[in-house]
Motif scaffolding. Structure first.
Motif, PDB file in Angstrom:
ATOM      1  N   GLY A 197       0.836  -1.191   0.000  1.00 37.38           N
ATOM      2  CA  GLY A 197       0.000   0.000   0.000  1.00 37.38           C
ATOM      3  C   GLY A 197       0.870   1.240   0.000  1.00 37.38           C
ATOM      4  O   GLY A 197       1.879   1.296   0.713  1.00 37.38           O
ATOM      5  N   GLY A 198       0.479   2.235  -0.800  1.00 36.50           N
ATOM      6  CA  GLY A 198       1.315   3.429  -0.928  1.00 36.50           C
ATOM      7  C   GLY A 198       0.688   4.671  -0.346  1.00 36.50           C
ATOM      8  O   GLY A 198       0.968   5.772  -0.813  1.00 36.50           O
ATOM      9  N   SER A 202       1.547   3.763   5.062  1.00 33.78           N
ATOM     10  CA  SER A 202       2.813   3.168   4.611  1.00 33.78           C
ATOM     11  C   SER A 202       3.950   4.162   4.719  1.00 33.78           C
ATOM     12  O   SER A 202       5.056   3.818   5.168  1.00 33.78           O
ATOM     13  CB  SER A 202       2.679   2.669   3.169  1.00 33.78           C
ATOM     14  N   THR A 222       2.645  -0.258  -4.356  1.00 29.60           N
ATOM     15  CA  THR A 222       1.350   0.389  -4.509  1.00 29.60           C
ATOM     16  C   THR A 222       0.814   0.151  -5.906  1.00 29.60           C
ATOM     17  O   THR A 222       1.577   0.125  -6.877  1.00 29.60           O
ATOM     18  CB  THR A 222       1.445   1.904  -4.233  1.00 29.60           C
ATOM     19  N   ASP A 223      -0.496  -0.030  -6.004  1.00 29.44           N
ATOM     20  CA  ASP A 223      -1.098  -0.211  -7.321  1.00 29.44           C
ATOM     21  C   ASP A 223      -1.394   1.110  -8.005  1.00 29.44           C
ATOM     22  O   ASP A 223      -1.838   1.139  -9.148  1.00 29.44           O
ATOM     23  CB  ASP A 223      -2.382  -1.038  -7.217  1.00 29.44           C
ATOM     24  N   GLU A 224      -1.164   2.222  -7.314  1.00 29.27           N
ATOM     25  CA  GLU A 224      -1.330   3.534  -7.923  1.00 29.27           C
ATOM     26  C   GLU A 224      -0.051   3.937  -8.656  1.00 29.27           C
ATOM     27  O   GLU A 224       1.046   3.488  -8.306  1.00 29.27           O
ATOM     28  CB  GLU A 224      -1.677   4.590  -6.869  1.00 29.27           C
ATOM     29  N   PRO A 228       3.732   8.192  -2.576  1.00 31.47           N
ATOM     30  CA  PRO A 228       2.827   8.451  -1.439  1.00 31.47           C
ATOM     31  C   PRO A 228       2.439   9.921  -1.329  1.00 31.47           C
ATOM     32  O   PRO A 228       3.291  10.811  -1.407  1.00 31.47           O
ATOM     33  CB  PRO A 228       3.664   7.999  -0.241  1.00 31.47           C
ATOM     34  N   THR A 288       5.654   1.362  -8.003  1.00 31.72           N
ATOM     35  CA  THR A 288       4.332   1.856  -8.380  1.00 31.72           C
ATOM     36  C   THR A 288       3.704   0.966  -9.455  1.00 31.72           C
ATOM     37  O   THR A 288       4.386   0.264 -10.187  1.00 31.72           O
ATOM     38  CB  THR A 288       4.429   3.297  -8.897  1.00 31.72           C
ATOM     39  N   LYS A 291       0.336  -4.564  -7.963  1.00 26.19           N
ATOM     40  CA  LYS A 291      -0.658  -4.963  -6.973  1.00 26.19           C
ATOM     41  C   LYS A 291      -0.307  -6.328  -6.405  1.00 26.19           C
ATOM     42  O   LYS A 291      -0.029  -7.267  -7.143  1.00 26.19           O
ATOM     43  CB  LYS A 291      -2.055  -5.018  -7.607  1.00 26.19           C
ATOM     44  N   THR A 319      -3.402  -1.433   3.020  1.00 27.99           N
ATOM     45  CA  THR A 319      -4.082  -1.389   1.729  1.00 27.99           C
ATOM     46  C   THR A 319      -5.237  -0.403   1.682  1.00 27.99           C
ATOM     47  O   THR A 319      -5.864  -0.235   0.633  1.00 27.99           O
ATOM     48  CB  THR A 319      -4.607  -2.795   1.382  1.00 27.99           C
ATOM     49  N   LYS A 345      -8.880   8.827  -5.204  1.00 25.98           N
ATOM     50  CA  LYS A 345      -7.494   8.958  -5.616  1.00 25.98           C
ATOM     51  C   LYS A 345      -7.255  10.251  -6.395  1.00 25.98           C
ATOM     52  O   LYS A 345      -8.185  11.005  -6.674  1.00 25.98           O
ATOM     53  CB  LYS A 345      -7.089   7.749  -6.464  1.00 25.98           C
TER      54      LYS A 345
END
Length: 671
Positions: A197-198, A202, A222-224, A228, A288, A291, A319, A345
């Motif tokens: 998780g970003g 985190s 992170t899935d983004e 951060p 980045t 996931k 997450t 987001k």
């Protein structure tokens, strides 16, 4: 033949000596036993009888035949090796793209370092037809002259050059097995500290880990696509920026006028994932766009969506959560879905900003913190455009689940004054798309037509990893169930929105606010380095309805609980803008969480006159939430920089006979 003759000369003396030794041993045995072998009679004069010289001739003949056979085998083997060696040299020389003769074998160190990664991989893994693994290749390698430092063997250099040329000429025909060998590693296969998780939790954990373990190597996945960042400005300050490029810069002015970015740190703060294992003093790397889809808690490793595995020593799950949606919207079809925003987001902020400039009407479904903040922000923007902003929710007033009814009604009026059309007690029955508009049908028969919907109806904790990891999910609050030290397993911690933790004062809870992410992430990071501290801190949260009205809250704030409110007349300094000017930050929790307070005692200032009855003027005040006559939650309404006092009251957990006296601790009557 000369080789066989020399071999024969060496073997004959050995055979004779061994024969003599055998006869002597046989005689010794006979003499010791005082009898003769019955098969060996006395010697006779005839040469054809047993025991004569014919036995020696037969023995020599057998030994000689054996030596001749061995020599012949050795000769054939050596000859075959020479032939295979010559065939190998001829095959290399006949290749179409060989090294030009004038190329020197000994290269300068600088030239050797300039070779491409693909070339280096070609040396390590030659073409399939070269790496058959037979003994034929051994003489070739051994017979090559040893190169000087910085040079390549002639055959190795040729393999390298050939592979480079063939790859450049026909890139589409490269064998699939060779692709992974030439693909650079993008991230480490092992991380001592792995953070999933970003978000804020985190980053807070990474900073805490590095503070206690300066040489730590921390990997955030992170899935983004972003580093951060803080989420509160996405629904607050960014909407009030005068910069037309704010969507690109993501920089905003705080209420005090100071400018900052939503990102916690610039890219230069982080180490690239490729270098995380190499840097001398460790660092924090962010992977980045990846996931984590599976956790192996026994093997201490995770699997990414591309089937890549990364092992860890200690792991943090942060997450966060996924915005909830209404089922009637999910069932409404594609046309409605693509005209609906679930706000969470950076991409959601950018998309909604574009929608607010391109459409005529936006409807926000939800009367909580996020829905009310977005309603006020878009309402301010509608003053300079023809944008229609509608907010609907099932409660009787804005933030009706948190605020007492009288304060909820006052807040609703405040939102309306920002140019928002508020529809209360609105239960959505159906949503459809007709004639280019989204139609929202309510259960009482009302119909609202709009261009776009923003669903702000809460957050669902992201617990997808619970099944593969075998972690417990709380059935009442949701989220990963952890102990007071935020542990789910001996080497797995959970922080932020996804953690259902045990509050040593208020019991089991799950909190979805920025300050909780900061505090829980920081504590988890400390415990990952061996601190073993319980989560006793009471996190706070806040909401701003523009620059003039804001509140901060702590503990359990539920409108179903009994409340006692003490209010006073507000002054110019009792606004979020004034609070940020005093604290120097737009994220109030960054200063509030560091503060401490002494035991609650009466203020030393003269006692003010009795507070007159407040009608509809709730300028500033304190609202106490009670459970069994004990204060379990506090809201500071336009009262700032007093959170340590509120935290101390909840921590003590005492009954108070007169909450008006307790309210004096917040100095709400001071001008």
């Amino acid at each position: 033949m000369w080789t066989c003759k020399n071999l024969w000369k060496k073997l004959v003396p050995l055979a004779r000596s061994s024969s003599t030794l055998c006869r002597q041993n046989a005689r010794g045995v006979l003499f010791n036993n005082e009898r003769r072998l019955p098969l060996v009679p006395q010697a006779h004069m005839s040469s054809g009888t047993p025991g004569s010289g014919g036995d020696n001739n037969l023995y020599y003949l057998l030994v000689g035949a054996t030596c001749v056979g061995g020599g012949f085998y050795a000769y054939r083997t050596i000859k075959g090796d020479k032939e295979r060696y010559q065939e190998r040299i001829n095959e290399i020389a006949s290749r179409p793209n060989k090294v030009v003769p004038e190329q020197p074998i000994t290269e300068a160190p600088g030239e050797q370092a300039a070779e491409t990664p693909q070339a280096r991989e070609s040396v390590v893994e030659p073409a399939p037809e070269e790496s058959v693994g037979t003994p034929d290749a051994d003489p070739v390698v051994k017979s090559e002259p040893t190169p000087v430092a910085g040079s390549l063997p002639a055959e190795t250099a040729e393999l390298q050059t050939t592979t480079e040329t063939e790859s450049a000429a026909e890139p589409a025909t490269v064998a699939p097995a060779e692709v992974p060998a030439s693909t650079p590693v993008e991230f480490p296969s092992h991380a001592p500290y792995l953070l999933i998780g970003g978000g804020t939790a985190s980053f807070a954990a990474a900073r805490s880990i590095r503070a206690r373990d300066p040489g730590a190597r921390v990997l955030i996945i992170t899935d983004e696509p972003d580093l951060p960042y803080m989420r509160p400005p996405l629904s607050k300050e960014l909407w009030f920026s005068d910069d037309p490029s704010v969507v690109d810069t993501l920089r905003f002015k705080q209420w005090n006028g100071k400018e900052r970015s939503i990102y916690f740190q610039p890219p230069s703060f982080y180490v690239s994932p490729q270098d995380l294992e190499k840097v001398e003093n460790g660092g924090v790397a962010v992977l980045t766009g990846k996931k984590v889809v599976h956790m192996d808690v026994r093997g201490n490793k995770v699997t990414l969506s591309d089937d890549t595995e990364i092992s860890y020593d200690k792991c943090l799950i942060a997450t966060g959560g996924i915005p909830r949606n209404l089922q009637v919207i999910e069932r409404a079809g594609e046309e409605v879905t693509k005209r609906t925003t679930l706000f969470r987001k950076v991409e959601d902020f950018k998309a909604l900003d574009k929608v607010s400039r391109d459409t005529k009407s936006i409807t926000i479904i939800g009367g909580g913190f996020l829905g009310s903040e977005l309603a006020c922000a878009l309402g301010r923007r509608s003053a300079d455009s023809d944008l229609e902003v509608i907010q609907m929710f099932p409660e009787k007033g804005n933030m009706g689940k948190v605020l007492p009814e009288y304060l909820s009604n006052w807040t609703t009026a405040k939102v309306k004054s920002e140019g928002v059309a508020v529809i209360t007690e609105a239960l959505v029955k159906a949503v459809s798309f007709k004639d280019g508009k989204v139609e929202i049908k309510l259960k009482d028969g009302r119909v609202v037509k709009t261009d776009h919907i923003v669903a702000a109806v809460g957050l669902e904790p992201s617990v997808e990893l619970a099944k593969s990891a075998g972690l417990e999910v709380d059935s009442d609050f949701g989220g990963f169930r952890v102990n007071a030290e935020l542990q789910a397993r001996s080497n797995i911690w959970v922080a932020g929105d996804a953690a259902c933790f045990y509050d040593i004062r208020l019991g089991r809870r799950r909190v979805e606010h920025h300050d909780h992410a900061v505090v829980s992430g920081r504590l988890a990071g400390e415990n990952m380095t061996g601190a073993n501290k319980p989560y006793w801190h009471q996190s706070m949260f806040w909401s701003d309805l523009g620059p003039d009205v804001g509140y901060e809250a702590i503990g359990i704030v539920d409108s179903s609980l009994p409340t006692v409110g003490v209010f006073a007349k507000a002054t110019a300094k009792d606004t979020p803008k004034a609070a940020t000017e005093k604290s120097g930050t737009g994220i109030r929790s960054e200063s509030e969480t560091e503060g401490t307070a002494s035991s609650p005692v009466a203020s030393s200032t003269p006692e003010p006159p009795p507070v007159p009855e407040q009608k509809d003027n709730y300028g500033k005040g304190v609202i106490f939430y009670l459970r069994d006559k004990v204060v379990v939650g506090i809201i500071l309404w336009n009262v700032f920089n007093r959170m340590p006092v509120a935290r101390k009251i909840i921590k003590d957990g005492e009954e108070h006979a007169d909450l008006n006296e307790v309210a004096k601790l917040f100095n709400i009557h001071d001008d």
